[in-house]
Design a protein around this motif. Structure first.
Motif, PDB file in Angstrom:
ATOM      1  N   VAL A  36       0.862  -1.177   0.000  1.00  0.00           N
ATOM      2  CA  VAL A  36       0.000   0.000   0.000  1.00  0.00           C
ATOM      3  C   VAL A  36       0.901   1.230   0.000  1.00  0.00           C
ATOM      4  CG1 VAL A  36      -1.781   1.276   1.241  1.00  0.00           C
ATOM      5  CG2 VAL A  36      -1.840  -1.221   1.214  1.00  0.00           C
ATOM      6  N   SER A  37       0.765   2.058  -1.036  1.00  0.00           N
ATOM      7  CA  SER A  37       1.577   3.263  -1.113  1.00  0.00           C
ATOM      8  C   SER A  37       0.768   4.526  -0.791  1.00  0.00           C
ATOM      9  CB  SER A  37       2.223   3.384  -2.499  1.00  0.00           C
ATOM     10  OG  SER A  37       1.248   3.401  -3.506  1.00  0.00           O
ATOM     11  N   GLY A  38      -0.555   4.397  -0.738  1.00  0.00           N
ATOM     12  CA  GLY A  38      -1.386   5.534  -0.392  1.00  0.00           C
ATOM     13  C   GLY A  38      -2.792   5.097  -0.032  1.00  0.00           C
ATOM     14  N   LYS A  39      -3.413   5.834   0.890  1.00  0.00           N
ATOM     15  CA  LYS A  39      -4.792   5.545   1.268  1.00  0.00           C
ATOM     16  C   LYS A  39      -5.417   6.830   1.790  1.00  0.00           C
ATOM     17  CE  LYS A  39      -3.412   3.902   5.800  1.00  0.00           C
ATOM     18  NZ  LYS A  39      -3.609   2.983   6.869  1.00  0.00           N
ATOM     19  N   ILE A  40      -6.660   7.058   1.352  1.00  0.00           N
ATOM     20  CA  ILE A  40      -7.337   8.300   1.715  1.00  0.00           C
ATOM     21  C   ILE A  40      -8.845   8.139   1.494  1.00  0.00           C
ATOM     22  CG2 ILE A  40      -7.102   9.276  -0.600  1.00  0.00           C
ATOM     23  CD1 ILE A  40      -6.602  12.013   0.710  1.00  0.00           C
ATOM     24  N   PHE A  41      -9.622   8.911   2.233  1.00  0.00           N
ATOM     25  CA  PHE A  41     -11.039   9.052   1.919  1.00  0.00           C
ATOM     26  C   PHE A  41     -11.154  10.260   1.001  1.00  0.00           C
ATOM     27  CE2 PHE A  41     -11.762   6.503   5.715  1.00  0.00           C
ATOM     28  CZ  PHE A  41     -12.850   5.741   5.340  1.00  0.00           C
ATOM     29  N   ALA A  48     -21.440  15.227  -4.188  1.00  0.00           N
ATOM     30  CA  ALA A  48     -21.931  14.773  -2.883  1.00  0.00           C
ATOM     31  C   ALA A  48     -21.654  13.286  -2.649  1.00  0.00           C
ATOM     32  CB  ALA A  48     -23.414  15.104  -2.727  1.00  0.00           C
ATOM     33  N   GLU A  49     -20.426  12.850  -2.967  1.00  0.00           N
ATOM     34  CA  GLU A  49     -20.041  11.453  -2.754  1.00  0.00           C
ATOM     35  C   GLU A  49     -18.716  11.360  -2.013  1.00  0.00           C
ATOM     36  OE1 GLU A  49     -21.931   9.049  -6.563  1.00  0.00           O
ATOM     37  OE2 GLU A  49     -19.764   9.180  -6.340  1.00  0.00           O
ATOM     38  N   ALA A  50     -18.619  10.317  -1.202  1.00  0.00           N
ATOM     39  CA  ALA A  50     -17.368   9.992  -0.526  1.00  0.00           C
ATOM     40  C   ALA A  50     -16.999   8.563  -0.903  1.00  0.00           C
ATOM     41  CB  ALA A  50     -17.526  10.103   0.986  1.00  0.00           C
ATOM     42  N   VAL A 101     -19.781   5.789  -0.357  1.00  0.00           N
ATOM     43  CA  VAL A 101     -20.107   5.424   1.022  1.00  0.00           C
ATOM     44  C   VAL A 101     -20.831   6.579   1.704  1.00  0.00           C
ATOM     45  CG1 VAL A 101     -18.213   3.781   1.273  1.00  0.00           C
ATOM     46  CG2 VAL A 101     -17.832   6.161   1.882  1.00  0.00           C
ATOM     47  N   LYS A 102     -21.552   6.253   2.731  1.00  0.00           N
ATOM     48  CA  LYS A 102     -22.268   7.242   3.549  1.00  0.00           C
ATOM     49  C   LYS A 102     -21.849   7.057   5.003  1.00  0.00           C
ATOM     50  CE  LYS A 102     -25.367   8.621   0.371  1.00  0.00           C
ATOM     51  NZ  LYS A 102     -25.041   9.800  -0.347  1.00  0.00           N
ATOM     52  N   CYS A 103     -21.980   8.105   5.786  1.00  0.00           N
ATOM     53  CA  CYS A 103     -21.803   8.061   7.241  1.00  0.00           C
ATOM     54  C   CYS A 103     -20.352   7.967   7.705  1.00  0.00           C
ATOM     55  CB  CYS A 103     -22.613   6.919   7.855  1.00  0.00           C
ATOM     56  SG  CYS A 103     -24.374   6.991   7.497  1.00  0.00           S
TER      57      CYS A 103
END
Length: 169
Positions: A36-41, A48-50, A101-103
């Protein structure tokens, strides 16, 4: 008298032997295939999306037909989200994105699991990670601000209430 050649030649030979043994270890078929070289939300307020977004770096060649199955914890509760994708041998970096995703809550851990398999389904590697967002999804609009390929303003962007109200505590 000091003969420099007697000391330099053995040193060069040992150096070359060391390089050969290092390259033999790398191609020996042992160890991880990716890391894993990167991870983010990613919070895309315009639509209006995550989503979860991870990047993997290839450490050594993957067998043809390799598949990556990624399981994302569902921040809203319920069943996890699973994404399966083929990994092409020429890919140096691999990007994995979850469905929307939500919440998502700030400073809470969310689990992500990955299974790398060959074309026959043989497990090659597993990766487990925790992801933490520094932003709460409640800052997002409840409806997209723009629509369509030209980012036209959304005529129906009125508020439909607090989107975090349907999220588990």
């Amino acid at each position: 008298m000091f003969d420099k050649a007697k000391f330099v030649r053995p040193g060069v030979s040992l150096f070359l032997v060391g390089l050969l043994s290092l390259s033999a270890c790398r191609d020996s078929g042992e160890g991880d295939y990716v890391n894993v070289s990167g991870k983010i939300f990613v919070f895309n307020y315009r639509i209006a999306e995550a989503t979860y977004l991870l990047t993997l770096a290839k450490l050594r060649p993957l067998p043809d037909g390799s598949m990556l199955e990624t399981t994302f914890e569902n921040p809203a509760g319920g069943d996890p989200m699973i994404v399966r994708q083929k990994i092409w041998p020429t890919m140096e970096k691999i990007t994995i994105e979850s469905p929307p995703v939500k919440c998502v809550k700030a400073n809470r851990e969310y689990k992500v699991s990955m299974r790398l398999e060959d074309a026959n389904g043989k497990l090659l590697q597993t990766i487990e990670r925790k992801m933490i967002s520094d932003t709460d999804q409640s800052v997002m609009p409840d409806k997209p601000l723009v629509v369509g390929p030209f980012y036209d303003p959304n005529p129906d962007k009125g508020s439909a209430g607090d989107p975090s109200a349907a999220c588990p505590a």
